[in-house]
Motif scaffolding. Structure first.
Motif, short mmCIF file in Angstrom:
data_model
loop_
_atom_site.label_atom_id
_atom_site.label_comp_id
_atom_site.label_asym_id
_atom_site.label_seq_id
_atom_site.Cartn_x
_atom_site.Cartn_y
_atom_site.Cartn_z
N SER A 19 42.73 42.65 43.25
CA SER A 19 44.17 42.87 43.07
C SER A 19 44.44 44.04 42.12
O SER A 19 45.50 44.69 42.20
N ARG B 231 32.73 36.98 38.63
CA ARG B 231 33.31 35.86 37.86
C ARG B 231 32.21 35.06 37.19
O ARG B 231 31.15 34.84 37.78
N GLU C 78 30.90 32.27 36.86
CA GLU C 78 30.86 30.95 37.50
C GLU C 78 29.44 30.61 37.89
O GLU C 78 28.65 31.51 38.18
N GLU D 51 29.80 32.16 44.24
CA GLU D 51 28.82 33.08 43.65
C GLU D 51 29.49 33.72 42.44
O GLU D 51 30.72 33.78 42.36
N GLN E 209 35.76 40.74 47.85
CA GLN E 209 37.12 40.38 48.29
C GLN E 209 37.72 41.52 49.09
O GLN E 209 37.32 42.68 48.95
N HIS F 240 39.01 40.37 40.41
CA HIS F 240 39.59 40.36 41.76
C HIS F 240 39.94 41.79 42.17
O HIS F 240 40.02 42.69 41.32
#
Ligand code: FA5
Length: 341
Positions: free
Chosen positions: A172, A196, A198, A205, A210, A170
């Motif tokens: 962050s 990620r 995933e 995706e 982000q 992320h």
């Protein structure tokens, strides 16, 4: 012999007058003017004539040859001019004819949305910052209040590198990086790729983008109400003035309290449609008051500062803005899709 020469001349002039190609002229030149021509053949008989006849016939022969050559050249020029005229007709250039259109490239829809987002936040006084995509565990997780054994790490499926680093899960992590070098007050956004582990589907995706936002100041100077109005302005700027937002309680280890942000569906204006799956709202990302453990991780004293952070998926924002129902289209490189923007 004079008559013979005259006949040749008349025959030559007639054939020359009928010739209509350069090739025919060339053949006639060989036939009537070349070394093996009929005229040259006849003139070879001069040697058997008297001196006076030699002179007379010789001169006559030369004049005849000159006449034939002259006609050949004249006709050749005429044919060439004719051909040039035809070329002019055939290859005529119409300078008023509209030129061919070149295919023009343009920015990828995600880049367009990214620039839109940056402009909106810059107009509200935010600084746009960037940082690395491959992070260490500390900045991606520990500083974000996600210690090693914390179950929250499972929320973000991680690709681990052999050296212990991670392609950031992320944006962050940029909060921590920035606050290590800059003390509040600060208002920053950071946009970029995240990764990620995933499976891809219509809304997920393994490699996406982000935007992270952080507002931090002395304790008591930042409230949820400030943040809500900033995010509301952002959504209105991106999706239109009539866009409404709502917050729902949620959990992220780096914020307390934490929220999930929804925007009213810009397509059905909250009525319910295919894009918002009939509920009138679309989930865009997370937000919340920065957990004091994050401030402590970057070296600040507890409760000295307060802040508000938010994070949205850029593909999801672009999908809503343009009414796209499959996230995989963004990275498929299909020109039929890309040319629509
Ligand atoms: C986070 O990543 C938090 N860091 C966001 C945040 C920042 C919360 C600051 C609080 C304060 P989350 O995992 O929910 O949260 O991802 C945020 C957004 O990224 C999601 O709402 C979604 O829009 C987008 N997103 C998440 N996973 C994917 C994925 N696999 N594909 C595409 N977009 C995704």
């Amino acid at each position: 012999m004079k008559n013979q020469i005259n006949d040749i001349k008349n025959q030559a002039l007639e054939e020359i007058s009928k010739a209509d190609t350069l090739k025919k002229i060339e053949n006639l030149r060989v036939k009537y003017s070349g070394r093996k021509s009929e005229l040259t053949n006849v003139l070879r008989g001069i040697k058997d004539l008297s001196v006076a006849e030699k002179k007379e016939i010789g001169e006559f022969g030369n004049l005849t040859k000159q006449a034939i050559d002259g006609e050949l050249s004249k006709k050749e020029l005429q044919i060439k001019n004719e051909e040039l005229k035809n070329i002019d007709e055939k290859e005529k250039i119409d300078i008023t004819y509209p030129g061919e259109k070149f295919a023009k490239g343009h920015l990828h829809p995600l880049t367009q949305v990214r620039y839109d987002i940056e402009e909106i936040f810059k107009s509200m006084g935010f600084l746009v910052v960037e940082d690395r995509e491959v992070e260490d565990e500390f900045h991606n997780f520990d500083a974000m209040n996600m210690p090693k054994d914390h179950p929250a790490r499972d929320m973000q499926d991680t690709f681990w590198l052999k050296n212990g680093y991670v392609p950031r899960t992320h944006t962050s992590s940029v909060q921590a990086r920035f606050m290590e070098k800059n003390k509040p007050p600060l208002k920053i956004i950071s946009l970029g790729r995240v990764y990620r582990n995933e499976n891809s589907d219509a809304t997920h995706e393994s490699n996406f983008h982000q935007i992270e936002g952080l507002i931090a100041a002395k304790s008591g100077e930042v409230t949820v109400a400030n943040a809500k109005s900033i995010i509301s302005e952002f959504m209105k700027g991106l999706f239109g003035k009539e866009t409404k937002i709502r917050l729902r309680p949620s959990y992220f280890p780096f914020v307390e309290p934490g929220f999930e942000f929804d925007a009213s569906c810009p397509y059905c204006k909250g009525e319910g449609c295919r894009i918002c799956k009939q509920c009138g709202w679309i989930e865009l990302g997370g937000a919340g008051m920065v957990n004091q453990n994050v401030f402590k991780a970057v070296g600040f004293t507890e409760d000295e500062f307060e802040g508000f952070a938010f994070g949205f998926g850029i593909e999801r924002l672009a999908m809503i803005k343009y009414g796209i129902d499959d996230i995989r289209l963004f990275h498929a490189g299909d020109l039929r899709f890309l040319e629509q923007f």
